[in-house]
Structures are given as C-alpha cells and as structure tokens.
Design an enzyme around this catalytic site. Structure first.
Site, PDB file in Angstrom:
ATOM      1  N   CYS A  76      -2.009   3.237   2.122  1.00 47.00           N
ATOM      2  CA  CYS A  76      -0.648   2.943   1.654  1.00 47.00           C
ATOM      3  C   CYS A  76      -0.569   1.545   1.056  1.00 47.00           C
ATOM      4  O   CYS A  76      -0.617   0.541   1.784  1.00 47.00           O
ATOM      5  CB  CYS A  76       0.334   3.090   2.819  1.00 47.00           C
ATOM      6  SG  CYS A  76       2.004   2.524   2.466  1.00 47.00           S
ATOM      7  N   CYS A  79       2.378  -0.644   2.201  1.00 45.25           N
ATOM      8  CA  CYS A  79       2.156  -1.101   3.583  1.00 45.25           C
ATOM      9  C   CYS A  79       1.381  -2.408   3.591  1.00 45.25           C
ATOM     10  O   CYS A  79       1.673  -3.332   4.368  1.00 45.25           O
ATOM     11  CB  CYS A  79       1.394  -0.054   4.387  1.00 45.25           C
ATOM     12  SG  CYS A  79       2.228   1.540   4.545  1.00 45.25           S
TER      13      CYS A  79
END
Length: 315
Positions: A76, A79
């Site tokens: 991700c 993230c």
C-alpha cells in the site's frame, strides 16, 4: 447525545467482540505507569506492531492511554506515506498516545474485526472502545488536529495516563519547529473545543496563502466538527425522516454519519437527496458531497463509488 469531540458518536462502528477474549501475552508489570506491549517493530517504545494473538494486551492498555491503530500493508503506497507521519506525531506527544501497527495481510482477523474496507485506515481505542478517525493518507496538520481531539475525548472518559518514554532521546524525536502563528492559533482553539475560532484562524491562513494544503484540510475538518457540535443524533434522524427533502435536516445526519464512521450511509443519503430534488435545487447538495469527498479522501473506495453515482445523476 452530544458530540463534543470526534468519536463520541462513533462508538460501536467497529465490532471487536470476536477479538476481546483472545489469549493475552503475559501482562506488563503493574508497578508505575503502564508500559507499551513488548512487541516487535518501532523505533520508539510508543510505536509497536500488534497481531491477532496480542490484541488483548493492546485492548487493556487502551484503558489507561489512548491507542492509535494504523492498519497498513506492504503493498500500500499511501500507507508508506502516512505511517511515518503517524509515528512522528505520536512520538512528539511524549507518551500521551501510543501507536499500534496492524499488517492487515498478516492479521486477517484484526482486519475483519476493524472492518477495514480500504487502507490506510486509522482508528483509536479508548477504554476498550473503538473510535474511527480517518482513512487515506492525510496531511500532517490534519493528523495533529485529529489526535488533539482524540486526547480531548479520552480525557472526557478518564483515559489520561501516559507511557514511559525514557528510551526516547532528542536524536529520535527532534524538537518540531513552531507552527505558523495562525495554525498554532487554530490548533489551540481545537484543543479548547472553540471551533469557531479555529475556523477563523484557518480562513485567515488561506487568505495569506491560498495554496496552504494543511490549512485547507484543517478548515474542512473543523467546519464539520463545528456543524455537529452539540447535535443529538436521534433527534437529527427524526427530523430528517420527517423532512425527506429538507436540506438542513439531511445535511446534519450526513455530517453525523461521517463523524461516526458511517461514510457510505452519509454519501447514500446525500445522493438520494440529490436525485429527489429538482435540477435547480441540487447545487447545495453537490457542494456538500464534494466537501465530504475531500475530507474522506479522493482515493477512498467509498468516495470513488459515490463520485461515480453522482456523475451518473449529473449526466
């Protein structure tokens, strides 16, 4: 029911019942202030990894100090942008918050329990109860503002402990340069619950610098909090049911749903209202939707779905 701070209407938005009774690791020593779990990861005792098996210990820690939960994954990209910001702000708060990091791929039961539909997803635990905060990679100032509100909420529920940070040196947590004056004024006002003063400060900051992304993000969030401050959720729902096409009534419930973590419900309500109104009366609904899209995050799957439906209604 009043809404003095983010999260007070969010209780129950996440189902942790399946995780509460997991076997816990050996408890930390009872003497002195609570210590963060001795788990893997983190450059500070305030930042650590949590797993399906060790969640019980984190749940207990939240009864003394608020625990921020960062749901992330290695693949991700957002993230990886957000996690360092969360760590930085938590460390600078000097033990008033801790950060528990959850790899959703390695811990599917936690991901399911927290209803992680998209990541990064950030929530908190206060006295064992979940408090959804935000999804997506948000600006650092917005993280600071949300954490300030979280500390307010925790204090209202008697969760005011701190975690020892003896191992943190100035090299690990360098002193942060002072905020610009108007940002500092807004931050102080938010901590005091004076949203009107915070709005004024952010608006002045944007007049000085229209490209100030942190001020724009902070302004959007504090406007939302100001709109729902003191609102009674049940009364708002009753008023909206009695006036299906009333803009103010429907807007208030949508705002409360966003603050409460029910983002799809908020978007669905406003899109239904948009569809039901004559074309000449739709502009305010579209404006409110666009404002809430910006708060939730353009990359959020719920925003993408809602934008697609709005486009279909427009064309």
């Amino acid at each position: 029911m009043s809404t003095p701070a983010p999260g007070s209407v969010m209780r129950g938005a996440v189902d942790l019942s399946s995780l509460r009774n997991r076997p816990q690791p050996p408890a930390a020593p009872a003497a002195g202030a609570p210590a963060a779990p001795a788990l893997a990861g983190g450059a500070s005792p305030l930042v650590f990894d949590v797993t399906d098996a060790s969640f019980g210990e984190v749940l207990e820690l939240s009864r003394t100090v608020p625990v921020v939960i960062d749901l992330w994954a290695e693949w991700c990209g957002p993230c990886k942008q957000l996690s360092p910001v969360l760590e930085k702000v938590v460390i600078e708060l000097g033990g008033r918050l801790v950060l528990a990091k959850v790899d959703v791929d390695a811990n599917p039961q936690l991901a399911q329990g927290f209803r992680a539909q998209s990541i990064p997803m950030v929530l908190a635990l206060v006295a064992g109860q979940p408090v959804p905060l935000f999804t997506g990679a948000v600006p650092e100032q917005q993280v600071r503002d949300v954490f300030a509100q979280l500390l307010q909420l925790a204090a209202q529920h008697g969760v005011t402990g701190t975690v020892p940070v003896d191992g943190v040196t100035d090299d690990v947590a360098p002193e942060e340069p002072p905020l610009p004056p108007l940002h500092a004024e807004a931050f102080a006002a938010i901590e005091e619950g004076d949203y009107a003063r915070a709005i004024t400060a952010y608006e002045k900051a944007l007049v000085e610098n229209p490209r100030d992304a942190d001020a724009r993000a902070g302004l959007g969030q504090v406007r939302l909090l100001d709109r729902v401050q003191g609102a009674d959720l049940q009364a708002a729902r009753d008023a909206a049911a009695a006036e299906p096409t009333g803009l103010d009534a429907q807007f208030l419930v949508a705002d409360l749903d966003v603050v409460g973590g029910h983002v799809d419900d908020a978007f669905g309500r406003l899109l239904d209202l948009f569809q039901a109104l004559p074309a000449d009366d739709r502009a305010p609904v579209r404006e409110r939707l666009l404002e809430l899209f910006g708060l939730v995050g353009d990359d959020d799957a719920r925003v993408i779905r809602a934008r697609a439906r709005l486009a279909s209604l427009l064309f």
